[in-house]
Each structure stands twice: as C-alpha cells, then as structure tokens.
Scaffold this motif. Structure first.
Motif, PDB file in Angstrom:
ATOM      1  N   LYS A  13     -28.700 -21.358  51.807  1.00 15.92           N
ATOM      2  CA  LYS A  13     -29.256 -22.393  51.201  1.00 15.92           C
ATOM      3  C   LYS A  13     -29.282 -22.282  49.754  1.00 15.92           C
ATOM      4  O   LYS A  13     -29.200 -23.056  48.932  1.00 15.92           O
ATOM      5  N   GLU A  14     -29.417 -21.213  49.291  1.00 14.17           N
ATOM      6  CA  GLU A  14     -29.548 -20.697  47.886  1.00 14.17           C
ATOM      7  C   GLU A  14     -28.382 -21.220  47.041  1.00 14.17           C
ATOM      8  O   GLU A  14     -28.339 -21.612  46.342  1.00 14.17           O
ATOM      9  N   ILE A  15     -27.142 -20.936  47.819  1.00 16.59           N
ATOM     10  CA  ILE A  15     -25.962 -21.302  47.260  1.00 16.59           C
ATOM     11  C   ILE A  15     -25.746 -22.669  47.340  1.00 16.59           C
ATOM     12  O   ILE A  15     -25.380 -23.207  46.212  1.00 16.59           O
ATOM     13  N   THR A  16     -25.751 -23.376  48.237  1.00 12.77           N
ATOM     14  CA  THR A  16     -25.830 -25.105  48.208  1.00 12.77           C
ATOM     15  C   THR A  16     -26.758 -25.791  47.474  1.00 12.77           C
ATOM     16  O   THR A  16     -26.584 -26.529  46.782  1.00 12.77           O
ATOM     17  N   ASP A  17     -28.167 -25.013  47.300  1.00 12.09           N
ATOM     18  CA  ASP A  17     -28.944 -25.788  46.458  1.00 12.09           C
ATOM     19  C   ASP A  17     -28.635 -25.523  45.037  1.00 12.09           C
ATOM     20  O   ASP A  17     -29.156 -26.419  44.077  1.00 12.09           O
ATOM     21  N   ALA A  18     -27.820 -24.626  44.738  1.00 14.27           N
ATOM     22  CA  ALA A  18     -27.542 -24.313  43.140  1.00 14.27           C
ATOM     23  C   ALA A  18     -26.322 -25.204  42.690  1.00 14.27           C
ATOM     24  O   ALA A  18     -26.065 -25.253  41.644  1.00 14.27           O
ATOM     25  N   ILE A  19     -25.687 -25.768  43.564  1.00 14.45           N
ATOM     26  CA  ILE A  19     -24.668 -26.652  43.380  1.00 14.45           C
ATOM     27  C   ILE A  19     -25.147 -27.899  42.903  1.00 14.45           C
ATOM     28  O   ILE A  19     -25.815 -28.674  43.518  1.00 14.45           O
ATOM     29  N   GLU A  20     -24.806 -28.213  41.474  1.00 17.34           N
ATOM     30  CA  GLU A  20     -25.205 -29.618  40.945  1.00 17.34           C
ATOM     31  C   GLU A  20     -24.552 -30.697  41.400  1.00 17.34           C
ATOM     32  O   GLU A  20     -24.990 -31.675  41.600  1.00 17.34           O
ATOM     33  N   ASP A  21     -23.017 -30.709  41.544  1.00 25.64           N
ATOM     34  CA  ASP A  21     -22.232 -31.885  42.097  1.00 25.64           C
ATOM     35  C   ASP A  21     -22.252 -31.715  43.483  1.00 25.64           C
ATOM     36  O   ASP A  21     -20.885 -31.660  43.985  1.00 25.64           O
ATOM     37  N   LYS A  22     -23.129 -31.973  44.271  1.00 20.57           N
ATOM     38  CA  LYS A  22     -23.012 -31.774  45.587  1.00 20.57           C
ATOM     39  C   LYS A  22     -22.076 -32.846  46.323  1.00 20.57           C
ATOM     40  O   LYS A  22     -21.573 -32.678  47.408  1.00 20.57           O
TER      41      LYS A  22
END
Length: 132
Positions: free
Chosen positions: A75-84
C-alpha cells in the motif's frame, strides 16, 4: 552456429523488444478483457478496496520487457505513485510446478532467444528455466 558469446557465461546484455509489439498487445487492454484465461486486472486508480493487494503484480503501462514491474507491491508503494492512471495491478498467475528437482518443486518461465546467422540459414535457440 558459432557465436561470439556463450549462454552459459554471465554476460552483460539487455533484452530488447520490437517497438511494434507494444501496439499490437498492450497492458492497457488487460483491465478491459474479461475472460477466464485473462488474469483479472485493474487500473491502479480503480483498484477496489475489497481486493487483497498481495495477490497482484504492479506494472507500469508504458514500459518494455518487464522494466518497472513490482512482484510484491505494498500500500505504501502504490500510495506513493502520483500517476496512478499509468499503472495496472494484475492478479498473480499461479504456475504449476512441473519439475521436481531434488526435494524442491520448480515453476518454470520459458524464455526463448532466437539468434539467426548472417544468411538466416541456421538459428540458435536458447530456453531458460527460471527458479521460483
């Protein structure tokens, strides 16, 4: 066929895909394909909360030959992605163990490398088995 390298040696090479491959089949289509033989996929920005993230692989949409793939996203990795909107989460595929070597089961990924001679009269094929 005689080559300037030996596949059994550790060589510094890069896998290069043909750019036209991207336009024929793209990861962008995966969330839109609903079939029993297509792994369930979501655009990252549409990933449902009721799904378990550890069952998915994170893939950037616009990358080649596996670059940027995360096999164990958090979740930490996916939350850090700005251009989801430029990523997908694809359900992990369970490859059945087909070889039993010693006491371990192995799962196999088959990669094929074809190298043709100058006149394309002979070819060298290399099969790679990856250990899980």
């Amino acid at each position: 066929m005689k080559t300037e390298f030996d596949f059994r040696e550790d060589i510094d090479v890069k896998w290069i895909t043909h750019p036209n491959w991207f336009f024929k089949i793209s990861k962008f289509l995966l969330p839109l394909l609903l079939h029993q033989f297509v792994p369930k996929s979501y655009f990252l920005h549409e990933f449902p909360e009721n799904e378990n993230l550890e069952n998915f692989v994170l893939k950037p949409l616009f990358s080649f030959a596996g670059s940027g793939v995360n096999l164990n996203p958090t979740k930490e990795i996916t939350d850090a992605i700005e251009d989801k909107e430029n990523y997908i989460l694809q359900r992990k595929v369970n490859y059945e163990p087909i070889l039993k070597i010693l006491t371990e089961n192995f799962r196999k990924q088959k990669s094929v490398c074809c190298i043709f001679g100058a006149k394309m009269t002979n070819a060298l094929f290399y099969w790679k088995i990856l250990e899980e």
